[in-house]
Every structure is written in C-alpha cells, then in structure tokens.
Motif scaffolding. Structure first.
Motif, PDB file in Angstrom:
ATOM      1  N   SER A   1       0.829  -1.384   5.163  1.00 42.83           N
ATOM      2  CA  SER A   1       0.908  -0.344   6.178  1.00 42.83           C
ATOM      3  C   SER A   1       1.682   0.860   5.656  1.00 42.83           C
ATOM      4  N   LEU A   2       1.125   2.059   5.822  1.00 42.92           N
ATOM      5  CA  LEU A   2       1.823   3.282   5.456  1.00 42.92           C
ATOM      6  C   LEU A   2       2.857   3.600   6.534  1.00 42.92           C
ATOM      7  N   THR A   3       3.994   4.150   6.129  1.00 43.77           N
ATOM      8  CA  THR A   3       5.075   4.406   7.075  1.00 43.77           C
ATOM      9  C   THR A   3       5.175   5.860   7.508  1.00 43.77           C
TER      10      THR A   3
ATOM     11  N   ASP B   1       0.752  -5.322  -4.916  1.00 39.56           N
ATOM     12  CA  ASP B   1       0.482  -5.851  -3.578  1.00 39.56           C
ATOM     13  C   ASP B   1       1.161  -4.917  -2.579  1.00 39.56           C
ATOM     14  N   ALA B   2       0.377  -4.155  -1.825  1.00 41.17           N
ATOM     15  CA  ALA B   2       0.938  -3.277  -0.800  1.00 41.17           C
ATOM     16  C   ALA B   2       1.467  -4.152   0.338  1.00 41.17           C
ATOM     17  N   VAL B   3       2.726  -3.912   0.727  1.00 38.69           N
ATOM     18  CA  VAL B   3       3.349  -4.737   1.764  1.00 38.69           C
ATOM     19  C   VAL B   3       3.634  -3.894   3.004  1.00 38.69           C
ATOM     20  N   ILE B   4       4.030  -4.579   4.071  1.00 39.35           N
ATOM     21  CA  ILE B   4       4.319  -3.902   5.335  1.00 39.35           C
ATOM     22  C   ILE B   4       5.831  -3.785   5.480  1.00 39.35           C
ATOM     23  N   GLY B   5       6.356  -2.607   5.271  1.00 38.22           N
ATOM     24  CA  GLY B   5       7.782  -2.355   5.411  1.00 38.22           C
ATOM     25  C   GLY B   5       8.578  -2.767   4.194  1.00 38.22           C
ATOM     26  N   GLN B   6       9.741  -2.148   4.015  1.00 40.52           N
ATOM     27  CA  GLN B   6      10.606  -2.468   2.883  1.00 40.52           C
ATOM     28  C   GLN B   6      11.045  -3.924   2.950  1.00 40.52           C
ATOM     29  N   GLY B   7      10.849  -4.638   1.847  1.00 40.09           N
ATOM     30  CA  GLY B   7      11.184  -6.047   1.806  1.00 40.09           C
ATOM     31  C   GLY B   7      10.175  -6.927   2.523  1.00 40.09           C
ATOM     32  N   GLY B   8       9.021  -6.348   2.869  1.00 39.23           N
ATOM     33  CA  GLY B   8       7.995  -7.106   3.567  1.00 39.23           C
ATOM     34  C   GLY B   8       7.461  -8.263   2.742  1.00 39.23           C
ATOM     35  N   ALA B   9       7.014  -9.300   3.414  1.00 38.66           N
ATOM     36  CA  ALA B   9       6.496 -10.481   2.736  1.00 38.66           C
ATOM     37  C   ALA B   9       5.200 -10.161   2.012  1.00 38.66           C
ATOM     38  N   ALA B  10       5.040 -10.785   0.840  1.00 43.99           N
ATOM     39  CA  ALA B  10       3.801 -10.619   0.079  1.00 43.99           C
ATOM     40  C   ALA B  10       2.636 -11.155   0.899  1.00 43.99           C
TER      41      ALA B  10
ATOM     42  N   TYR C   1       5.166   0.992   1.151  1.00 41.74           N
ATOM     43  CA  TYR C   1       5.850   0.076   0.245  1.00 41.74           C
ATOM     44  C   TYR C   1       4.856  -0.836  -0.466  1.00 41.74           C
ATOM     45  N   ALA C   2       5.234  -1.259  -1.681  1.00 39.45           N
ATOM     46  CA  ALA C   2       4.390  -2.185  -2.447  1.00 39.45           C
ATOM     47  C   ALA C   2       5.254  -2.979  -3.409  1.00 39.45           C
ATOM     48  N   ALA C   3       4.729  -4.077  -3.910  1.00 41.27           N
ATOM     49  CA  ALA C   3       5.409  -4.923  -4.892  1.00 41.27           C
ATOM     50  C   ALA C   3       4.468  -5.174  -6.066  1.00 41.27           C
TER      51      ALA C   3
ATOM     52  N   MET D   1      12.723 -12.880  -8.298  1.00 39.63           N
ATOM     53  CA  MET D   1      13.081 -11.777  -7.389  1.00 39.63           C
ATOM     54  C   MET D   1      11.849 -10.926  -7.124  1.00 39.63           C
ATOM     55  N   LYS D   2      11.578 -10.737  -5.875  1.00 39.96           N
ATOM     56  CA  LYS D   2      10.404  -9.927  -5.531  1.00 39.96           C
ATOM     57  C   LYS D   2      10.765  -8.451  -5.615  1.00 39.96           C
ATOM     58  N   ALA D   3       9.965  -7.714  -6.356  1.00 38.68           N
ATOM     59  CA  ALA D   3      10.205  -6.276  -6.451  1.00 38.68           C
ATOM     60  C   ALA D   3       9.475  -5.562  -5.343  1.00 38.68           C
ATOM     61  N   VAL D   4      10.142  -4.616  -4.745  1.00 41.90           N
ATOM     62  CA  VAL D   4       9.532  -3.836  -3.666  1.00 41.90           C
ATOM     63  C   VAL D   4       9.506  -2.383  -4.074  1.00 41.90           C
ATOM     64  N   THR D   5       8.412  -1.725  -3.815  1.00 38.54           N
ATOM     65  CA  THR D   5       8.254  -0.326  -4.209  1.00 38.54           C
ATOM     66  C   THR D   5       8.000   0.551  -3.006  1.00 38.54           C
ATOM     67  N   LYS D   6       8.684   1.662  -2.945  1.00 39.28           N
ATOM     68  CA  LYS D   6       8.428   2.645  -1.901  1.00 39.28           C
ATOM     69  C   LYS D   6       7.347   3.581  -2.386  1.00 39.28           C
TER      70      LYS D   6
END
Length: 214
Positions: free
Chosen positions: A66-68, A50-59, A34-36, A1-6
């Motif tokens: 991207s900052l929101t 790993d900083a991702v683009i958007g909540q649930g964004g692909a690694a 967001y990050a994982a 399960m990929k963890a996503v962080t706001k």
C-alpha cells in the motif's frame, strides 16, 4: 533481520506538442510507501523486493503493498495529493524475482477520486545489485511500460527503482514518455531526407563533370 524500505516514487511523463498528441500525460509526481528486499536480508544481495503495508509491515509475497502518500505533482499530476488515507493512497506490486518477471498491468496505481491513474510495467532492464557489508548494499533497476490516466492518451514510460541500506532507506521511480511523431511530421522528415539525398546526388554528379587538372 527483515529490511524495510521507504518508497519515494517520482513519475514523470513528456508529451509531443502536436495537437493530436496533446492528450498524452505530462509532468511528474512523488509517491511514498514501504518495501523489503526479497530473497535476501539486504538490497545488495536481493533478487527482487516485496512491497509491504506500512513501515515494519509483515512480508506478504505476491500481494501488492500500500502506498502511503503522493503529491508535489506537475503537469497532468498537478494538484493531486494524498496522505494519511485510511484506505491507502494506492498500490505497488511486488517483483520477488527479477529472473521470473512477467509484464504486470496496474503495477503502480494511485487512488484518485473518480479517476484511474496507473502504470503498467512491461519489461525490466539495468538490474544491478551491489553488496556492501557496512550499508547493506544497494539495488536498482528500470523498466518500460505505459502510464494510464483518465482523460489522457496511454503514454509510454520508463520506471526506475533505487534502494540502499539494510534498514529504512529510500528508492525512486520515474516514468518518461517519449513523444511519438505525427504522421505529418514523419512525412516532413522523409521529405527533408529526400531533399538532402537529392542535393548530395546532384553535387556528386556535378563533381563528376569537373575538368581534371593537367
């Protein structure tokens, strides 16, 4: 399960009050993104993030996330805000492995029309990962760097990061600039130290000539 962080980032800076230092960055600002966790499914055992683009964004290891949003700033950051920007409100770089970290220019950037607002991260310290089977654990670290803001002097700062949980969670970061004494201030300090030393030497010399009790 990929963890996503706001992400919730607060950048803070303090400047010296001397006139020549008046152009240093001051204040703070809150930033979202967001990050994982990297190297693990949870932050409690992660070796980085790993900083991702958007909540649930692909690694996308090695590519800045991207900052929101950003806003609620004070000092030099007062009046700056961004949200729901189609192009994003800025970027934050990955740190996939703390053990192989290298100084990173533009580690954090904000999209501000006509201006440059960035944080260069130079070194890390206080890295701490704490596993927890129920919550997914937590991850924290701090780093030293430089705030660069158009119209201001480059300002030394510290960046701090905390994240917890193995689902959506939050971390915070802050940059604190230490005031740098003016040359005149250093001269006054040295003069003061010299005066204190001279006073102590005179006192000891005077004590050396006191008559001894019979």
């Amino acid at each position: 399960m990929k963890a996503v962080t706001k992400l919730l980032i607060a950048c803070t800076a303090l400047a010296a009050t001397a006139p020549a230092q008046a152009a240093q960055v001051t204040g703070q600002i809150s930033i979202g993104g967001y990050a994982a966790p990297s190297g693990s499914g949870s932050f409690g055992t992660a070796s980085g993030y790993d900083a991702v683009i958007g909540q649930g964004g692909a690694a996308n290891p090695g590519v800045a996330g991207s900052l929101t949003a950003y806003g609620a700033g004070t000092g030099s950051f007062a009046g700056l805000s961004c949200s729901n920007n189609a192009g994003g409100c800025g970027t934050i770089a990955d740190i996939l492995n703390f053990g192989t970290f290298a100084p990173t220019a533009n580690f954090l950037t904000l999209v501000v029309p006509g201006q440059t607002v960035a944080f260069d991260l130079n070194s890390l310290f206080d890295i701490n990962a704490m596993p927890n089977a129920l919550t997914g654990g937590s991850l924290s670290f701090a780093g030293l760097g430089t705030i660069r803001f158009s119209g201001y002097d480059a300002t030394p700062g510290v960046f701090t990061f905390t994240a917890q949980g193995n689902q959506i969670t939050s971390f915070s970061a802050s940059a604190l600039a230490a005031p740098v004494p003016e040359p005149g201030t250093w001269a006054l300090m040295l003069l003061g130290f010299g005066a204190v030393g001279y006073s102590l030497r005179r006192r000891r010399s005077a004590q050396g000539f006191l008559p001894q009790a019979a």
